[in-house]
Design a protein around this motif. Structure first.
Motif, PDB file in Angstrom:
ATOM      1  N   ARG A   1       0.843  -1.190   0.000  1.00 36.93           N
ATOM      2  CA  ARG A   1       0.000   0.000   0.000  1.00 36.93           C
ATOM      3  C   ARG A   1       0.882   1.245   0.000  1.00 36.93           C
ATOM      4  N   GLU A   2       0.384   2.290  -0.638  1.00 35.41           N
ATOM      5  CA  GLU A   2       1.117   3.560  -0.701  1.00 35.41           C
ATOM      6  C   GLU A   2       1.198   4.196   0.676  1.00 35.41           C
ATOM      7  N   GLY A   3       0.062   4.287   1.357  1.00 35.05           N
ATOM      8  CA  GLY A   3      -0.002   4.910   2.669  1.00 35.05           C
ATOM      9  C   GLY A   3      -1.139   4.308   3.467  1.00 35.05           C
ATOM     10  N   THR A   4      -1.096   4.494   4.771  1.00 30.12           N
ATOM     11  CA  THR A   4      -2.120   3.953   5.666  1.00 30.12           C
ATOM     12  C   THR A   4      -2.575   5.055   6.614  1.00 30.12           C
TER      13      THR A   4
ATOM     14  N   ARG B   1       0.614   7.175   7.644  1.00 27.94           N
ATOM     15  CA  ARG B   1       1.882   6.440   7.622  1.00 27.94           C
ATOM     16  C   ARG B   1       2.270   6.154   6.175  1.00 27.94           C
ATOM     17  N   LYS B   2       3.537   6.428   5.853  1.00 27.05           N
ATOM     18  CA  LYS B   2       4.081   6.061   4.551  1.00 27.05           C
ATOM     19  C   LYS B   2       5.530   5.655   4.758  1.00 27.05           C
TER      20      LYS B   2
ATOM     21  N   LYS C   1       5.578   8.692   9.910  1.00 26.80           N
ATOM     22  CA  LYS C   1       4.215   8.826  10.395  1.00 26.80           C
ATOM     23  C   LYS C   1       3.961  10.266  10.824  1.00 26.80           C
TER      24      LYS C   1
ATOM     25  N   LEU D   1       3.426  14.149   3.372  1.00 27.69           N
ATOM     26  CA  LEU D   1       2.446  13.289   4.028  1.00 27.69           C
ATOM     27  C   LEU D   1       1.102  13.989   4.198  1.00 27.69           C
TER      28      LEU D   1
ATOM     29  N   LEU E   1      -0.748  13.835   0.935  1.00 23.81           N
ATOM     30  CA  LEU E   1      -1.278  12.501   0.661  1.00 23.81           C
ATOM     31  C   LEU E   1      -2.538  12.248   1.485  1.00 23.81           C
TER      32      LEU E   1
ATOM     33  N   TYR F   1      -6.336  11.479   0.100  1.00 21.51           N
ATOM     34  CA  TYR F   1      -7.135  10.312   0.482  1.00 21.51           C
ATOM     35  C   TYR F   1      -8.505  10.730   1.004  1.00 21.51           C
TER      36      TYR F   1
ATOM     37  N   SER G   1      -8.372   5.512  -0.971  1.00 21.17           N
ATOM     38  CA  SER G   1      -6.908   5.513  -0.904  1.00 21.17           C
ATOM     39  C   SER G   1      -6.317   4.462  -1.823  1.00 21.17           C
TER      40      SER G   1
END
Length: 521
Positions: A412-415, A427-428, A432, A485, A488, A492, A498
């Motif tokens: 995954r790209e980011g969470t 998070r990426k 974070k 971040l 991003l 999302y 996302s």
């Protein structure tokens, strides 16, 4: 004669088609998703080399399968995480922007939204929910109205008509069979509901105010015994597995435990076993039942092609009594800061174990960042279903990780993470970004600790590889990373997803979503 031969040919083709479908069904794995409640990352021995709670059965499940060291829930509390598991969509896209539902809340997931269960049911799976629902359903009311709000006034429960069908529950969301209770085990009403009907009418009011076993006052049915709820859910799951394994049809079982959440109620045989406190005993009891679950699966002859996932809905709760556990050398959050409700890692980083002998190589460890929203896309890929644009908007398939099909790109790209008061983090990679100055939850500094928060930077940035305890805030020095971040996260939120695909809209609300003020600072 030609007609006769033609009909024979058609019959043969139909037989081949039906036979192929049966073979295809048999080759699809059974899927058992066990969700513990308030179990900390460090409460399972295989995740915590210094842990003091023996968990031999879960450790064996891990050694026979794989563990994920960087698994996260979509929220640091119950209801929103459960929403994300079943829908593959971040909880804050729904109308619930913070907090959790109660035992009498109305349904959060509309029947128009497809769930994991609905996807699997459409693909010839038998589907069942057993356990703690905590996503709201619509109790029948004696008098229509606002239902007294969402608070804990015991008088409000007098308006529930327990003799009538519950609406908009699990059975309207893809589950063919359902059995469970509405909220957490400390949230009234204390009534089992099976396939939409209360199993018994409440005949008394109960309350418990002890340190570990407390629950709120509320109507209670005679077949609802708090101490037996967790064992009961396991027994019914064993029965379901035995029955389903006989017909060869694949099944999906979502077993949502109400434990080790309060009330902390280890049965007599487990009391004192951990040498720590009742919480440690309760975790040991859950571990023992997981051993029994595996035994039932093996005896049913379906172990090889059954995917078992075991995880938790958020980090450990302070109700476990951290002071006592720490004195005896046990840290439920392992090396991570915070606990249930927090935006810090201890709030949403959870143990995650997957076993599937036919696919997953024994003893593997994955450090990939994953999220509990990923069940939707994983099940869809397993059965060959293509998610629509408005389905599983935040779900990434874990199947490549199960198969050890490593790629150059992360899963995954980011969470996105979320706390009890609605604070965000993203998070990426190793980084974070937290969009609040404190915990956003129950640990210091809490949202109510205004004096302490006033002296802190408004946001937080941590490199989790170098600083897993989130102690060195780099927000003011790593401005470029902060900008990356933040952008991003805004993307999302505003695009309604996302994952790659057509932009979607978040659910409409009639109030100001204050936690997204950072979108237009």
């Amino acid at each position: 004669m030609k007609v006769y031969l033609f009909l024979i040919g058609i019959a043969a083709l139909l037989a081949v088609s039906v036979g192929s479908e049966k073979i295809q069904q048999r080759n699809r794995p059974n899927i058992i998703y066990v969700l513990a409640d308030d179990l900390g990352y460090g409460d399972i021995a295989v995740f915590n080399e210094n842990g003091k709670i023996p968990t031999p059965n879960l450790d064996r499940l891990a050694s026979d399968g794989m563990i994920f060291t960087d698994a996260h829930t979509s929220s640091a509390v119950c209801t929103p995480t459960r929403y994300g598991i079943l829908t593959g969509r971040y909880n804050w896209r729904s109308r619930l922007k913070s907090g959790v539902l109660t035992g009498k809340s109305k349904a959060l997931i509309p029947s128009s939204r497809k769930t994991v269960a609905a996807v699997l049911k459409e693909n010839k799976y038998a589907t069942a929910f057993i356990g703690k629902w905590h996503l709201g359903w619509d109790w029948a009311q004696k008098k229509e109205g606002d239902f007294g709000g969402e608070g804990w006034n015991p008088e409000d429960f007098g308006n529930i008509d327990f003799s009538k069908q519950v609406k908009n529950g699990p059975n309207t969301l893809g589950f063919e069979y359902s059995y469970g209770h509405s909220g957490s085990l400390d949230m009234a009403p204390y009534v089992y509901v099976e396939n939409g009907m209360p199993t018994q009418l409440p005949d008394r009011v109960t309350v418990d105010k002890n340190a570990y076993s407390w629950w709120r006052e509320g109507p209670t049915a005679s077949d609802f015994v708090h101490e037996d709820v967790t064992p009961n859910f396991f027994r019914r799951s064993f029965q379901y597995i035995r029955e389903r394994s006989k017909d060869g049809k694949p099944f999906f079982l979502y077993l949502a435990l109400p434990s080790p959440h309060t009330p902390i109620l280890p049965t007599t045989e487990w009391q004192g076993k951990s040498g720590l406190n009742p919480y440690g005993d309760f975790v040991m009891m859950i571990d023992a039942y997981m051993g029994q679950l595996e035994k039932v699966i093996k005896e049913a002859g379906i172990e090889k092609n059954t995917l078992i996932i075991f995880t938790s809905d958020n980090g450990c709760s302070p109700e476990a009594n951290f002071d006592v556990l720490k004195q005896k050398g046990h840290l439920p959050g392992y090396k991570y800061r915070g606990h249930k409700a927090d935006i810090f890692e201890g709030g949403h980083r959870v143990p995650f174990i997957a076993k599937w002998p036919e696919v997953i190589q024994k003893g593997r460890v994955s450090d990939a960042t994953i999220c509990t929203t990923d069940l939707m896309a994983s099940c869809a890929e397993i059965v060959g279903y293509s998610l629509a644009a408005n389905e599983g908007e935040d779900s990434h398939s874990l199947l490549p990780l199960f198969k050890n099909e490593l790629t150059d790109k992360p899963t995954r790209e980011g969470t996105v993470h979320h706390s009890i008061n609605g604070s965000f983090a993203i998070r990426k990679g190793d980084w974070k970004l937290i969009m609040c100055p404190g915990s956003g939850g129950w640990s210091f500094p809490k949202p109510s600790d205004t004096t302490a928060l006033a002296s802190l930077p408004k946001f937080q940035l941590y490199n989790l590889k170098e600083d897993p305890g989130e102690m060195n805030n780099l927000y003011e020095t790593k401005t470029e990373k902060v900008g990356e971040l933040r952008s991003l996260l805004v993307k999302y939120i505003t695009e309604g997803r996302s994952t790659p695909g057509i932009s979607q809209t978040n659910d409409p609300i009639d109030f100001i979503w204050e936690q997204t003020a950072f979108i237009n600072p």
